[in-house]
Every structure is written in C-alpha cells, then in structure tokens.
Write a protein that holds these residues in place. Structure first.
Motif, PDB file in Angstrom:
ATOM      1  N   ILE A 149       0.830  -1.200   0.000  1.00  0.00           N
ATOM      2  CA  ILE A 149       0.000   0.000   0.000  1.00  0.00           C
ATOM      3  C   ILE A 149       0.871   1.259   0.000  1.00  0.00           C
ATOM      4  N   ILE A 173      -2.283  -1.263  -3.595  1.00  0.00           N
ATOM      5  CA  ILE A 173      -3.527  -0.633  -3.142  1.00  0.00           C
ATOM      6  C   ILE A 173      -3.230   0.765  -2.615  1.00  0.00           C
ATOM      7  N   ARG A 174      -4.076   1.723  -3.014  1.00  0.00           N
ATOM      8  CA  ARG A 174      -3.873   3.084  -2.499  1.00  0.00           C
ATOM      9  C   ARG A 174      -4.597   3.223  -1.165  1.00  0.00           C
ATOM     10  N   GLN A 175      -3.843   3.399  -0.099  1.00  0.00           N
ATOM     11  CA  GLN A 175      -4.401   3.497   1.248  1.00  0.00           C
ATOM     12  C   GLN A 175      -3.495   4.361   2.109  1.00  0.00           C
ATOM     13  N   ASP A 176      -4.112   4.987   3.111  1.00  0.00           N
ATOM     14  CA  ASP A 176      -3.354   5.765   4.091  1.00  0.00           C
ATOM     15  C   ASP A 176      -3.223   4.915   5.353  1.00  0.00           C
ATOM     16  N   LYS A 179      -4.988   5.678   8.500  1.00  0.00           N
ATOM     17  CA  LYS A 179      -6.414   5.317   8.630  1.00  0.00           C
ATOM     18  C   LYS A 179      -6.525   3.796   8.561  1.00  0.00           C
ATOM     19  N   TYR A 180      -5.728   3.127   9.390  1.00  0.00           N
ATOM     20  CA  TYR A 180      -5.577   1.665   9.222  1.00  0.00           C
ATOM     21  C   TYR A 180      -6.848   0.879   9.528  1.00  0.00           C
ATOM     22  N   GLU A 182      -9.561   1.263   8.255  1.00  0.00           N
ATOM     23  CA  GLU A 182     -10.317   1.077   7.005  1.00  0.00           C
ATOM     24  C   GLU A 182      -9.705   0.018   6.083  1.00  0.00           C
ATOM     25  N   ILE A 183      -8.525  -0.475   6.435  1.00  0.00           N
ATOM     26  CA  ILE A 183      -7.826  -1.374   5.516  1.00  0.00           C
ATOM     27  C   ILE A 183      -8.225  -2.825   5.792  1.00  0.00           C
TER      28      ILE A 183
END
Ligand code: GLN
Length: 289
Positions: A149, A173-176, A179-180, A182-183
């Motif tokens: 990510i 995957i594009r993720q922050d 904000k874990y 949500e993953i």
C-alpha cells in the motif's frame, strides 16, 4: 558550453568533474559520470574505464550535455536517468517516489533469510513507493502473495510499472496507513515497512539533492511525533499479522531504542535491533504473539 569539448570518454569525465564539483566530491562525480556514460553509450563500466580514449558521437555528446544541465540543478542522477537498481533488479524512479537506498536492501535480505523453506502466505509492504521492497520480496519468495500500500496514487502507478518491468504480480492498493481501521486485507505472515522517518532536525544535516528533490511525504515526520507511522503500523500489525508473524521496519538511527520500547509495550516479542552497513541502528524485526 561547447559540444566540441566532449569528443572522447576522457573529455566527458573532465567536463562532468569540472561542472559538478560544487555539488559532489570527486568520487561521487566519477561514479555518476560512469553511470551516465554506461547508460547513454551502452558501454560496460569496465570498457569505459579500460578505453577512455574511445570517441563518442555528436548525438551522444548532446545527450550527455543535456543530462549534465539537469545534474547541475542538483537533481539526483537516478531521477535524471529515470532508473536505478535495487537488490539486483531494475526500477523506474521519478520524483513521486523515494530513490531506493542500499540500507533497504539489507532489510529485504533480512526478511528473505527469515523465511522457512516451504513457508507461504501473505506479505504486506506498507508505504511501498517505487515498490522496491514488495517487488524484490515477490521475486525471491515467489510462493507468497505480496500486497503493498501507499498513500500516493503516483507512487502506486510507478510501483505497478516496476512490477510489470520485473514480471511479478503484486497487489498494489492506495491506502493511508494512518487510517488503518479502514484497511481490509487477508492476515499476513510478514508485514514490512520503510515509512517516513526524517525529522526537521535531521533535515538540516541532509544533502539538498535529497531534500529539494525527493518526495516530502515519503521522508518527513512531525518533530513532536517521529514514530507516528511506526505506532500506526504496529497497531495495524497486531490485528493483521498471524500469530508468530514477523514485523520488519527500517528505522531512523536515532530512534532505535524508542522503537523497540514502543513495540515491547504493544506485546511484540523477540524484538531485534540491527545496524546497517555503516554501523547505524537501521532496522528492527519483531514477532507477533
Ligand atoms: N533513508 C532515507 C534518507 O535518509 C529516508 C527514508 C525514510 O524516511 N524512510 O534519505
């Protein structure tokens, strides 16, 4: 400056040395020049060294001059050429991704050597950038499914190109990571990360060709919370690593003990702090219980 001045390889070395001496020391300039000539003229470094009187064409001289103009702005040679090498593999790089570093190869080596023969499962790389960690792991541990990510869409694009270039399948995957919650991913056997860890204090000691050209989102952390990414990744790993799963971090050399303490506080076990080839605290391995 006049193209007439670069007729042989020797001339190129002389001109690059003169024009880049205010940015790099002699050894660095020589290494950069060698890299540029070998790429543009498609000659091995050994041939360049052995036959410095080799004549270059006007076309090559023009290209070398254009590259020199970019190098003189302080832009790292890897961005100027658009490529670099990591763990023996080619990688495309651009200012949306950090240039892969040799210390990170040591982290990859540690992860590969920690895997038992016949073991498989999932690996997750957090903050993948160019994809160098995820792709070199997939290349060497083909039996694992590898995901990676990154918060940056441009980094993900670059990483995807690099996976294609190296003919491996990695799920980007594009993720922050901050904000874990949500993953959602299958549980991993290995979570690995080289997150941002440079403080403003470190920045003052760094070469401007890093701080002026490399992506700040990949480098910097707030002065008052330098472990922000490590804490988030550790919390995420508590939930998303299998029992006995391994967490690997590249770290800021000044925060070794603090990172170990933070992980111990979150009940990770067998926490090991390792130095890089320059003798600086640079990586950590920990086991999830
Ligand atoms: N090692 C890099 C540097 O010193 C920083 C990498 C990072 O912040 N993760 O430029």
């Amino acid at each position: 400056m006049l193209l007439c001045c670069m007729k042989t390889i020797n001339d190129v070395f002389a001109r690059y040395k003169k024009e880049l001496q205010h940015i790099y020391d002699t050894n660095e300039t020589e290494a950069i020049t060698l890299l540029v000539i070998s790429q543009i003229n498609e000659l091995s470094k050994a041939k360049i060294k052995a036959f410095p009187e080799t004549i270059i064409t006007t076309g090559v001289a023009e290209k070398l001059e254009d590259i020199l103009i970019e190098l003189k702005t302080g832009k790292p040679v890897q961005y100027v050429l658009g490529t670099t090498e990591f763990y023996g593999l080619p990688f495309l790089v651009n200012p949306s991704v950090l240039i892969p570093r040799p210390e990170t190869e040591e982290l990859v080596e540690w992860a590969i050597s920690s895997v038992d023969k016949g073991q498989n499962g999932n690996i997750l790389d957090i903050g993948t950038g160019s994809g160098c960690i995820a792709i070199s792991l997939k290349k060497n541990l083909a039996q694992f499914d590898v995901s990676a990510i990154d918060i940056s869409a441009d980094a993900i694009k670059t990483a995807e190109s690099n996976a294609a270039l190296n003919k491996v399948d990695v799920n980007f995957i594009r993720q922050d990571i901050l904000k874990y919650a949500e993953i959602e991913l299958p549980k991993s056997s290995i979570i690995i990360s080289n997150p941002p860890y440079v403080t403003l204090h470190d920045k003052t000691q760094m070469h401007t060709n890093v701080t002026d050209f490399e992506p700040h989102t990949a480098l910097f952390v707030p002065e008052n919370d330098p472990l922000i990414f490590y804490k988030a990744i550790a919390d995420f790993a508590k939930v998303n690593l299998l029992p006995g799963g391994l967490l690997f971090f590249e770290i800021n050399e000044s925060y070794g003990e603090e990172t170990v303490k933070m992980l111990a506080g979150k009940q990770f076990k067998n926490i090991e702090l390792r130095k890089d080839m320059s003798g600086r605290d640079r990586m950590i391995k920990a086991v999830n219980v």
